[in-house]
Design a protein around this motif. Structure first.
Motif, short mmCIF file in Angstrom:
data_model
loop_
_atom_site.label_atom_id
_atom_site.label_comp_id
_atom_site.label_asym_id
_atom_site.label_seq_id
_atom_site.Cartn_x
_atom_site.Cartn_y
_atom_site.Cartn_z
N MET A 276 0.84 -1.18 0.00
CA MET A 276 0.00 0.00 0.00
C MET A 276 0.88 1.23 0.00
O MET A 276 1.87 1.30 0.68
N LYS A 277 0.53 2.23 -0.80
CA LYS A 277 1.32 3.45 -0.89
C LYS A 277 0.66 4.56 -0.12
O LYS A 277 -0.55 4.71 -0.14
N LYS A 278 1.46 5.33 0.53
CA LYS A 278 0.95 6.44 1.32
C LYS A 278 1.43 7.75 0.71
O LYS A 278 2.59 7.93 0.47
N VAL A 279 0.50 8.65 0.46
CA VAL A 279 0.84 9.94 -0.13
C VAL A 279 0.35 11.05 0.78
O VAL A 279 -0.82 11.12 1.11
N GLU B 158 5.58 20.44 -2.84
CA GLU B 158 4.81 19.40 -2.17
C GLU B 158 5.69 18.22 -1.80
O GLU B 158 6.74 18.00 -2.40
N GLU B 159 5.24 17.46 -0.82
CA GLU B 159 5.98 16.31 -0.32
C GLU B 159 5.14 15.06 -0.49
O GLU B 159 3.95 15.04 -0.17
N LYS B 160 5.77 14.02 -0.99
CA LYS B 160 5.05 12.77 -1.24
C LYS B 160 5.84 11.59 -0.67
O LYS B 160 7.01 11.41 -0.98
N PHE B 161 5.17 10.79 0.19
CA PHE B 161 5.80 9.61 0.76
C PHE B 161 5.36 8.39 -0.06
O PHE B 161 4.18 8.22 -0.34
N THR B 162 6.31 7.53 -0.38
CA THR B 162 6.02 6.30 -1.10
C THR B 162 6.70 5.14 -0.38
O THR B 162 7.92 5.14 -0.25
N ALA B 163 5.87 4.16 0.08
CA ALA B 163 6.44 3.01 0.79
C ALA B 163 5.38 1.94 0.94
O ALA B 163 4.18 2.23 0.89
N ASN B 164 5.80 0.70 1.12
CA ASN B 164 4.88 -0.37 1.49
C ASN B 164 4.53 -0.22 2.96
O ASN B 164 5.42 -0.06 3.80
N LYS B 165 3.25 -0.27 3.28
CA LYS B 165 2.84 -0.06 4.67
C LYS B 165 3.29 -1.19 5.58
O LYS B 165 3.55 -1.00 6.77
N PHE C 120 5.72 1.73 10.49
CA PHE C 120 5.44 0.73 9.47
C PHE C 120 5.22 -0.62 10.13
O PHE C 120 5.99 -1.02 11.04
N ASN C 121 4.15 -1.32 9.72
CA ASN C 121 3.88 -2.66 10.25
C ASN C 121 4.98 -3.62 9.84
O ASN C 121 5.47 -3.57 8.71
N VAL C 122 5.34 -4.51 10.77
CA VAL C 122 6.39 -5.50 10.50
C VAL C 122 5.76 -6.88 10.51
O VAL C 122 5.24 -7.33 11.54
N ASN C 123 5.80 -7.55 9.38
CA ASN C 123 5.22 -8.88 9.26
C ASN C 123 6.18 -9.93 9.81
O ASN C 123 7.34 -9.97 9.43
N LYS C 124 5.70 -10.73 10.77
CA LYS C 124 6.47 -11.83 11.38
C LYS C 124 7.67 -11.30 12.17
O LYS C 124 8.68 -11.98 12.29
N GLY C 125 7.56 -10.10 12.71
CA GLY C 125 8.64 -9.54 13.51
C GLY C 125 8.40 -9.72 14.99
O GLY C 125 7.25 -9.76 15.45
N VAL C 126 9.47 -9.79 15.78
CA VAL C 126 9.31 -9.90 17.23
C VAL C 126 8.72 -8.61 17.80
O VAL C 126 8.20 -8.59 18.91
N ILE C 127 8.87 -7.51 17.05
CA ILE C 127 8.19 -6.25 17.36
C ILE C 127 7.27 -5.96 16.18
O ILE C 127 7.68 -6.07 15.03
N PRO C 128 6.01 -5.59 16.43
CA PRO C 128 5.03 -5.51 15.34
C PRO C 128 5.14 -4.29 14.43
O PRO C 128 4.47 -4.23 13.41
#
Length: 420
Positions: A1-4, A330-337, A299-307
């Motif tokens: 998922m991308k966050k803008v 303008e500022e734009k953030f792009t990353a996998n959630k 950012f959510n961490v999948n299968k991490g000892v910290i979530p």
């Protein structure tokens, strides 16, 4: 998922966007012009900046670059007859058999603009003018000057010897990163001592009057000295074909600019340069928009000892921005959630892009603030074996059990003997 996220900001780090404006805005005489930010290479103003012109002695910027990178300033160069035969225009009257250090030849090249010094340097570096010209063209491409063709080291007229304002700005920007080059072009006088062929001292003086002259010029209806406070180089040039040429470096109060004016006339080359520098100072500023380690998001961490893990910006962010356009960036953030574990500190999680009028002008990475391991396998045995302290504990417990069993067996033997 991308966050803008769109935010109003005042600047960013590395720009590729050009704030160029229509020809004639500054009422310049020069036919080829550019104003560039030294740090970012951003074009702040241009007029025919990608058109080819004769560069005259501004050519010597590239000659100096090659001498600095391939020569030794303490080397002694012996002048040959070809250098003398090919010399015309500005010179320091070098003679066949005369010996002079590369240091002195460099001063003559950039301060006095001596054409014979340029030829001597070319032969010292490459053995011939032709081979040196090949090196000049190769280096030009390396520094981003793609529309340039040099056929000699001094800029004397030749219909195939051409460059552009943009290319010269890129060469000057590159050269000014060299401390030795800066020290030479920032001075306007130099003294060459006697040599094996000359019994008199040579006194050199630069024709770059931006460095020293109180002679007056007209700049937008105001009379002002040619000298411009903050100018620290670079190189003048003139031939009948090229007309007046000037490449200028300026650094003061947070502004670092390169100005190029080609094919101007008389003192207009200085008026043109004043107008360009004034324009850059009055209309643009370098502002810090963001700091390294600025929090972006969790950012959510999948299968991490910290979530989850915090993501921050990797670098400080600056931008040369037109003052009336601060609020338009303008500022734009792009990353996998969600990010899969394991994650290491400093790992790139995404990026921040900075935009102006819909164009990306810079970006920086979003990075993790910590290490996060993957949740151990549900296999208990493997999990236990992965922990050294548990193994030690098991060994101690096992040893204790063995000791207790031995004690019980001894007690049973004693009991049996007593009964008998």
């Amino acid at each position: 998922m991308k966050k803008v996220l769109i935010l109003f900001i005042v600047g960013v780090l590395l720009s590729t966007y050009s704030f160029s404006y229509a020809d004639g805005d500054l009422d310049l005489v020069g036919e080829g012009v550019i104003l560039m930010d030294m740090d970012t290479g951003e074009v702040l103003y241009e007029k025919n900046s990608n058109s080819q012109f004769y560069p005259a002695s501004t050519t010597k910027i590239m000659t100096a670059i090659l001498a600095l990178e391939k020569g030794n300033m303490d080397d002694i160069v012996t002048i040959d007859q070809e250098v003398v035969n090919l010399t015309s225009g500005s010179h320091i009257a070098l003679e066949p058999g005369e010996q002079m250090s590369l240091e002195h030849l460099m001063q003559a090249l950039l301060v006095e603009s001596a054409n014979d010094a340029a030829l001597a340097i070319a032969k010292y570096v490459s053995g011939s003018i032709e081979e040196f010209s090949k090196l000049m063209n190769q280096k030009a491409k390396e520094v981003g000057a793609l529309n340039t063709n040099f056929v000699n080291p001094n800029g004397l007229p030749n219909e195939d010897h051409k460059t552009t304002p943009y290319d010269l700005a890129m060469m000057a920007r590159y050269a000014m990163k060299n401390e030795k080059f800066r020290s030479i072009v920032g001075n306007y006088t130099y003294t060459i001592p006697v040599t094996n062929k000359k019994s008199e001292t040579r006194y050199l003086k630069s024709s770059n009057r931006l460095l020293y002259s109180n002679e007056k010029i007209d700049v937008d209806g105001k009379t002002t000295p040619i000298k411009y406070d903050g100018v620290n180089g670079v190189k003048t040039g003139y031939t009948v074909a090229a007309q007046q040429c000037l490449v200028t470096s300026f650094e003061k109060d947070g502004h670092k600019l390169i100005a190029v004016v080609l094919k101007s006339t008389g003192k207009n080359v200085y008026s043109d340069t004043h107008k360009l520098l004034n324009y850059g100072i009055e209309n643009f500023e370098k502002v810090k928009i963001s700091f390294a380690n600025r929090f972006v998001d969790n950012f959510n961490v999948n299968k991490g000892v910290i979530p989850f893990v915090a993501g921050v910006t990797k670098t400080d962010s600056y931008f040369i921005v037109r003052k009336d356009q601060k609020s338009k960036v303008e500022e734009k953030f792009t990353a996998n959630k969600t990010i899969d574990a394991p994650i290491s500190k400093g790992q790139v999680l995404g990026k921040v892009e900075y935009l102006l009028d819909g164009k990306v002008i810079a970006e920086t990475d979003i990075v993790s603030t910590m290490d996060i391991e993957m949740i151990p396998s549900p296999n208990i045995f493997k999990s236990i074996l992965s922990k050294w302290y548990i193994l030690i504990l098991i060994a101690l417990v096992f040893g204790r059990i063995v000791a207790l069993n031995k004690r019980k067996r001894r007690q049973r033997r004693r009991t049996s003997l007593y009964r008998i």
